[in-house]
Design an enzyme around this catalytic site. Structure first.
Site, PDB file in Angstrom:
ATOM      1  N   ALA A  13      49.595  47.540  48.635  1.00 17.74           N
ATOM      2  CA  ALA A  13      50.195  47.531  47.298  1.00 17.74           C
ATOM      3  C   ALA A  13      51.100  46.301  47.155  1.00 17.74           C
ATOM      4  O   ALA A  13      51.195  45.485  48.072  1.00 17.74           O
ATOM      5  CB  ALA A  13      50.999  48.799  47.098  1.00 17.74           C
ATOM      6  N   ASN A  14      51.723  46.162  46.013  1.00 17.36           N
ATOM      7  CA  ASN A  14      52.732  45.106  45.855  1.00 17.36           C
ATOM      8  C   ASN A  14      53.904  45.654  45.043  1.00 17.36           C
ATOM      9  O   ASN A  14      53.902  46.815  44.641  1.00 17.36           O
ATOM     10  CB  ASN A  14      52.117  43.849  45.231  1.00 17.36           C
ATOM     11  CG  ASN A  14      51.622  44.101  43.833  1.00 17.36           C
ATOM     12  OD1 ASN A  14      52.401  44.364  42.931  1.00 17.36           O
ATOM     13  ND2 ASN A  14      50.297  44.030  43.649  1.00 17.36           N
TER      14      ASN A  14
END
Ligand code: PMT
Length: 401
Positions: free
Chosen positions: A210-211
Site C-alpha cells: 500500500a502507500n
C-alpha cells in the site's frame, strides 16, 4: 491562493430551536473561516439550546433576536434579509419550515426569510417521526419547488437516545452546499471523474502493498468540481465521507482502478488522476495467508500498467486530462517530463518531502504546469484551496478551446 466563493459575502445564519442548534456554532466558525460576513439570527426557542453570547462572540456582528426594540435597526424585518447574499437556516425545525412555507412572519427570522431575494439553504433537523410526517414532507417539497436548497438530514443519533433519519447534516456538507449556491457554476453540464487514495496490491489473503495516500486531495478536487456545477464520479480506494452529489465507485487495486478509470474516460469530459497508484504489484498473490513458519517469502514484483499514460494515449480532443506528480527532488523537471510523456493538459506537482505537503496532510503546496502556460505556484494551503486552483485551471483550459 484561491478564496472561497463565500469570501466577502453577507451570510445570514438563522438558528431555530432544536438540539442540533449547538452545531450552528461549528457552521458559523466555518463560514467566518471562509471569509463570509456572518449575521446570526436566533429564534426564542434556539436560545433555550445555545447562548446568544456564544454566537455573538464568533460572528461578524452580534446575534439578532428581536423583531421589536432591535438595537441595530428600526426596521429589522426587512433590513437583514434585503442585505443578505445568502441565508442558511441550520437547524431548521418542523415549525420553522412550516412557517416559511406559509410566509407566516411571526419572528425576525421568518420576516428575514420572506423579505429577501437571496438564495436560501435550509438544513432540517428533527426526530424521524417528524421528518417523515406528511405535513413536513409536503412543506419541504413545496419549498424545494420554490428553489430553496434543502440539505437533507442524515441518519444517526438523535436527542433522547433515539437513532434514525433526521440528524442535522454535517457542517462540512452544509458549507460545501453554501459554496455551491453562491459560487460560479462554470462546470455546469461537465462530467468530471477523479481518482483518489492509494491502491492496495494483494500479497496474500491478508497482506497488501500500500502507500500513504489518504484520498483527501482527490476528494477535495471532487468536492470543488461538484460545487462548480459538474457531474462528478470519484473512483476511490478510501472510505472518506462522500461529498454531496458525488457518485463513488469503490476500488482497491491498480487493476480495478484501471478498469474503472478507462470506462469512465469514455463518458467523462475531465479526468483527474489524484490517486497514488502502486507502480509494482506481486506477480502472484497467495490465495491463503502465507505462514510465518514457512520462512521469509520471496515476493516477485511486476510493474502495474500506467493508467494515466494509457488514457493519455487514447485522449479525445475534447478531454481535459489532469495528472499529479509526487516528487521528492527535481519537482518541476520530473513533472514536465510526465506532462509530456502522458499527454496531459495539466499536471499538479507536489514535493511530498516538504513539511505539510502531499500524503495524508490537510494541506498541500503545488506547482501547476501546462504545456502552453506559465507555471503557477500555490503556496501551502488547504487541500480544498489547492482543489479550487486546479479547477480554475481546468475551466481556463476548456474556455481557451
Ligand atoms: O491522498 P492524499 O493523502 O491527500 O495525498 C495526495 C497525493 C500526494 C496522493 C496527491 O497529491 C498526489 O501527488 N497524487 C499522485 C501520486 C502519484 O502516484 O504520483 P506519480 O508521480 O507516481 O504518478 C504520476 C501520475 O501518474 C499520477 O497522476 C498517478 O495517479 C498516475 N499513475 C501513476 C502510476 C500508475 N501505475 N498509473 C497512474 O495512472
Amino acid at each position: 491562493m484561491s478564496a472561497s466563493p463565500l469570501a466577502g459575502k453577507r451570510v445570514v445564519l438563522g438558528v431555530t430551536g432544536g438540539i442540533a442548534a449547538y452545531k450552528a456554532i461549528e457552521i458559523l466558525r466555518r463560514l467566518v473561516d471562509a471569509g463570509a460576513h456572518v449575521v446570526p439570527i436566533m429564534t426564542d426557542a434556539a436560545q433555550h439550546f445555545v447562548g446568544a453570547t456564544t454566537l455573538s462572540a464568533l460572528a461578524s456582528e452580534p446575534v439578532q433576536t428581536k423583531l421589536w426594540n432591535n438595537p441595530t435597526t428600526a426596521i429589522p424585518h426587512t433590513k437583514v434579509g434585503q442585505g443578505a447574499d445568502l441565508i442558511i437556516v441550520a437547524p431548521a425545525t418542523a415549525k420553522s419550515i412550516a412557517a416559511y412555507r406559509m410566509g407566516y412572519s411571526h419572528d425576525l427570522l421568518q420576516n428575514t426569510l420572506i423579505a429577501t431575494r437571496a438564495p436560501v439553504v435550509l438544513c432540517p433537523a428533527m426526530h424521524t417521526e417528524m421528518w417523515e410526517h406528511p405535513s413536513v414532507v409536503d412543506n419541504v417539497a413545496t419549498l424545494r419547488k420554490r428553489g430553496v436548497q434543502i440539505v437533507e438530514p442524515e441518519y444517526g443519533r438523535l436527542a433522547g437516545g433515539d437513532t434514525g433519519a433526521g440528524r442535522l447534516a454535517d457542517p462540512a456538507t452544509i458549507l460545501d452546499i453554501a459554496e455551491r449556491v453562491v459560487g460560479p457554476a462554470d462546470l455546469t453540464g461537465v462530467r468530471v471523474v477523479v481518482s483518489a487514495g492509494g491502491t492496495r496490491e494483494p500479497i496474500d489473503a491478508v497482506r497488501v502493498i500500500a502507500n500513504r495516500s489518504s484520498g483527501k486531495q482527490g476528494y477535495a478536487v471532487a468536492t470543488e468540481a461538484v460545487a462548480r456545477g459538474a457531474e462528478v464520479t470519484l473512483v476511490s480506494t478510501v472510505g472518506l465521507p462522500t461529498p454531496a452529489g458525488v457518485q463513488v465507485i469503490a476500488v482497491e487495486s491498480a487493476a480495478e482502478m484501471q478498469e474503472a478509470m478507462e470506462r469512465a474516460a469514455i463518458n467523462h469530459d475531465v479526468i483527474v488522476m489524484a490517486a497514488a497508484v502502486a507502480d509494482f504489484r506481486p506477480v502472484h498473490a497467495a490465495s491463503g495467508k502465507i505462514k510465518k513458519g514457512d520462512g521469509v517469502p520471496e515476493i516477485v514484483l511486476q510493474q502495474t500498467p500506467d493508467i494515466l499514460a494509457g488514457i493519455g494515449a487514447r485522449k479525445r480532443n475534447d478531454h481535459v486530462l489532469v495528472g499529479f506528480a509526487a516528487e521528492t527532488a527535481n519537482l518541476v523537471d520530473n513533472a514536465k517530463e510526465k506532462l509530456e510523456r502522458k499527454r496531459l493538459d495539466l499536471i499538479v506537482a507536489n514535493d511530498v518531502s516538504a513539511s505539510g505537503v502531499g500524503f495524508a496532510h490537510d494541506t498541500n503546496a503545488v506547482t501547476l504546469l501546462r504545456p502552453d502556460a506559465k507555471p503557477v505556484e500555490i503556496d501551502l494551503a488547504t487541500k480544498r484551496e489547492v482543489a479550487r486552483a486546479i479547477i480554475n485551471a481546468v475551466v481556463d483550459i476548456r474556455n481557451a478551446r
